[in-house]
Design a protein around this motif. Structure first.
Motif, short mmCIF file in Angstrom:
data_model
loop_
_atom_site.label_atom_id
_atom_site.label_comp_id
_atom_site.label_asym_id
_atom_site.label_seq_id
_atom_site.Cartn_x
_atom_site.Cartn_y
_atom_site.Cartn_z
N ALA A 59 11.18 70.15 82.50
CA ALA A 59 11.49 71.56 82.74
C ALA A 59 12.64 72.04 81.86
CB ALA A 59 11.83 71.78 84.21
N LEU A 60 13.57 71.13 81.56
CA LEU A 60 14.72 71.47 80.70
C LEU A 60 14.42 71.24 79.22
CD1 LEU A 60 17.51 69.92 82.96
CD2 LEU A 60 17.19 72.37 82.45
N GLU A 61 13.16 70.91 78.91
CA GLU A 61 12.70 70.66 77.55
C GLU A 61 13.40 69.48 76.90
OE1 GLU A 61 12.42 74.25 75.21
OE2 GLU A 61 11.73 75.40 76.94
N ASN A 62 13.85 68.54 77.71
CA ASN A 62 14.44 67.30 77.20
C ASN A 62 13.36 66.22 77.28
OD1 ASN A 62 15.89 65.02 76.56
ND2 ASN A 62 17.67 65.57 77.80
N TYR A 63 12.43 66.31 76.34
CA TYR A 63 11.25 65.45 76.39
C TYR A 63 11.58 63.99 76.12
CZ TYR A 63 9.38 70.15 76.12
OH TYR A 63 9.14 71.48 76.36
N ALA A 64 12.58 63.75 75.28
CA ALA A 64 12.98 62.37 75.00
C ALA A 64 13.47 61.69 76.27
CB ALA A 64 14.05 62.33 73.91
N GLN A 65 14.26 62.41 77.06
CA GLN A 65 14.75 61.85 78.32
C GLN A 65 13.58 61.61 79.29
OE1 GLN A 65 17.51 64.28 80.53
NE2 GLN A 65 17.94 62.67 82.01
N ALA A 66 12.65 62.54 79.35
CA ALA A 66 11.48 62.36 80.22
C ALA A 66 10.70 61.12 79.82
CB ALA A 66 10.59 63.60 80.16
N LEU A 67 10.56 60.90 78.52
CA LEU A 67 9.83 59.72 78.05
C LEU A 67 10.58 58.43 78.37
CD1 LEU A 67 8.53 61.12 74.65
CD2 LEU A 67 7.18 60.62 76.69
N GLN A 68 11.90 58.46 78.29
CA GLN A 68 12.69 57.28 78.66
C GLN A 68 12.46 56.94 80.13
OE1 GLN A 68 16.73 58.34 77.72
NE2 GLN A 68 16.59 57.59 75.61
N VAL A 69 12.48 57.96 80.97
CA VAL A 69 12.30 57.73 82.41
C VAL A 69 10.90 57.19 82.69
CG1 VAL A 69 12.19 58.84 84.68
CG2 VAL A 69 14.01 59.47 83.08
N THR A 70 9.87 57.81 82.10
CA THR A 70 8.51 57.35 82.38
C THR A 70 8.27 55.95 81.79
OG1 THR A 70 7.63 58.57 80.46
CG2 THR A 70 7.54 59.66 82.63
N ASP A 71 8.85 55.68 80.63
CA ASP A 71 8.71 54.33 80.06
C ASP A 71 9.31 53.28 80.99
OD1 ASP A 71 7.45 55.33 77.84
OD2 ASP A 71 9.16 55.13 76.49
N ALA A 72 10.48 53.58 81.54
CA ALA A 72 11.12 52.64 82.47
C ALA A 72 10.26 52.45 83.72
CB ALA A 72 12.51 53.14 82.85
N MET A 73 9.65 53.54 84.19
CA MET A 73 8.78 53.44 85.36
C MET A 73 7.59 52.54 85.07
SD MET A 73 8.62 57.34 86.78
CE MET A 73 7.58 56.88 88.18
N MET A 74 7.03 52.69 83.88
CA MET A 74 5.83 51.93 83.54
C MET A 74 6.14 50.46 83.25
SD MET A 74 3.42 54.70 81.61
CE MET A 74 4.67 55.35 80.54
N LEU A 75 7.38 50.17 82.92
CA LEU A 75 7.77 48.76 82.81
C LEU A 75 7.68 48.08 84.17
CD1 LEU A 75 10.80 48.80 80.34
CD2 LEU A 75 8.54 47.77 79.97
N ARG A 76 8.06 48.82 85.22
CA ARG A 76 8.00 48.28 86.58
C ARG A 76 6.58 48.31 87.13
NH1 ARG A 76 12.70 51.37 86.73
NH2 ARG A 76 11.68 53.06 87.83
N GLU A 77 5.85 49.38 86.82
CA GLU A 77 4.49 49.55 87.33
C GLU A 77 3.63 50.16 86.22
OE1 GLU A 77 1.21 49.37 88.80
OE2 GLU A 77 2.75 48.56 90.11
N PRO A 78 2.97 49.33 85.42
CA PRO A 78 2.22 49.82 84.26
C PRO A 78 1.10 50.81 84.59
CG PRO A 78 2.45 47.43 84.18
CD PRO A 78 2.94 47.87 85.52
N ASN A 79 0.60 50.79 85.81
CA ASN A 79 -0.51 51.66 86.17
C ASN A 79 -0.11 52.78 87.12
OD1 ASN A 79 -2.38 50.30 84.57
ND2 ASN A 79 -2.74 48.78 86.15
N ASP A 80 1.10 53.29 86.96
CA ASP A 80 1.57 54.41 87.77
C ASP A 80 0.99 55.70 87.19
OD1 ASP A 80 3.08 56.60 88.84
OD2 ASP A 80 4.68 55.20 89.36
N ALA A 81 -0.02 56.24 87.87
CA ALA A 81 -0.73 57.41 87.36
C ALA A 81 0.19 58.62 87.16
CB ALA A 81 -1.87 57.77 88.31
N GLU A 82 1.12 58.84 88.08
CA GLU A 82 2.02 59.99 87.95
C GLU A 82 2.96 59.84 86.75
OE1 GLU A 82 3.55 62.11 91.52
OE2 GLU A 82 2.75 60.36 92.56
N ALA A 83 3.41 58.61 86.50
CA ALA A 83 4.25 58.38 85.33
C ALA A 83 3.47 58.64 84.04
CB ALA A 83 4.80 56.95 85.34
#
Length: 199
Positions: A59-83
């Motif tokens: 929402a704040l157009e900080n896409y790099a930060q959003a990608l960092q967060v989702t990447d970290a989520m997928m490290l814990r759960e590779p098949n997290d559909a929402e991530a």
């Protein structure tokens, strides 16, 4: 609710109350305050916290930060559909549309709700002004009874853009989107979509 949760936190720190407060700030569009509210939960790896961080970053157009967060989520759960879905949105809005589309399609394969995935794929198509493709994605969803606000707005705009004013008017009237459907259609014909609001 914001005042209630702020008052509770003033008297006693509670991670669940803090998360609820951050969610309310997000819902009212105060994304930076939502992120700031989450700062005290930085050491937590809770999925809901991470999802909210990613949504605020987008929402704040900080896409790099959003990608960092989702990447970290997928490290814990590779098949997290929402991530995967949020990753796709961040990629598409940062200009990597094909990569974003693939991520959202993967989220759909992981069984994120069809209406979420299809509306996000439609939003990517809108970035490229592929309005006929948007109609092909969303009209069946509408006919199946899916009537979320964003889906309706994307569908009506796309119908107008492909010249199907009659179908657009029918939806506007059926869903009470405006008491002046022809004026709305004329206005939509003149403007480009703000896709960031639609994703």
């Amino acid at each position: 609710m914001i005042a209630l949760y702020r008052n509770q936190l003033k008297h006693k720190e509670d991670p669940q109350v803090r998360l609820k407060l951050a969610q309310y700030y997000y819902q009212v569009g105060d994304y930076q305050t939502s992120l700031n509210t989450l700062l005290a939960l930085n050491n937590k790896t809770d999925r809901q916290i991470a999802l909210l961080r990613a949504k605020n970053a987008i929402a704040l157009e900080n896409y790099a930060q959003a990608l960092q967060v989702t990447d970290a989520m997928m490290l814990r759960e590779p098949n997290d559909a929402e991530a995967w879905n949020l990753r796709g949105i961040a990629l598409a809005l940062s200009g990597k549309r094909e990569e974003g589309q693939r991520a959202i399609e993967y989220a759909r394969a992981l069984f994120i709700a069809d209406e979420i995935a299809l509306n996000n794929l439609a939003a990517i198509a809108m970035l490229d002004q592929r309005y006929q493709h948007v109609v092909e994605l969303l009209l069946p969803q509408y006919l199946y009874g899916k009537k979320q606000t964003r889906l309706l707005h994307n569908l009506v705009l796309s119908l107008v853009k492909v010249g199907d004013r009659r179908s657009a008017r029918n939806i506007i009237e059926s869903e009470n989107l405006s008491d002046r459907p022809d004026a709305l259609i004329d206005a939509l014909a003149q403007v480009a979509p703000d896709v960031k609001e639609k994703v």
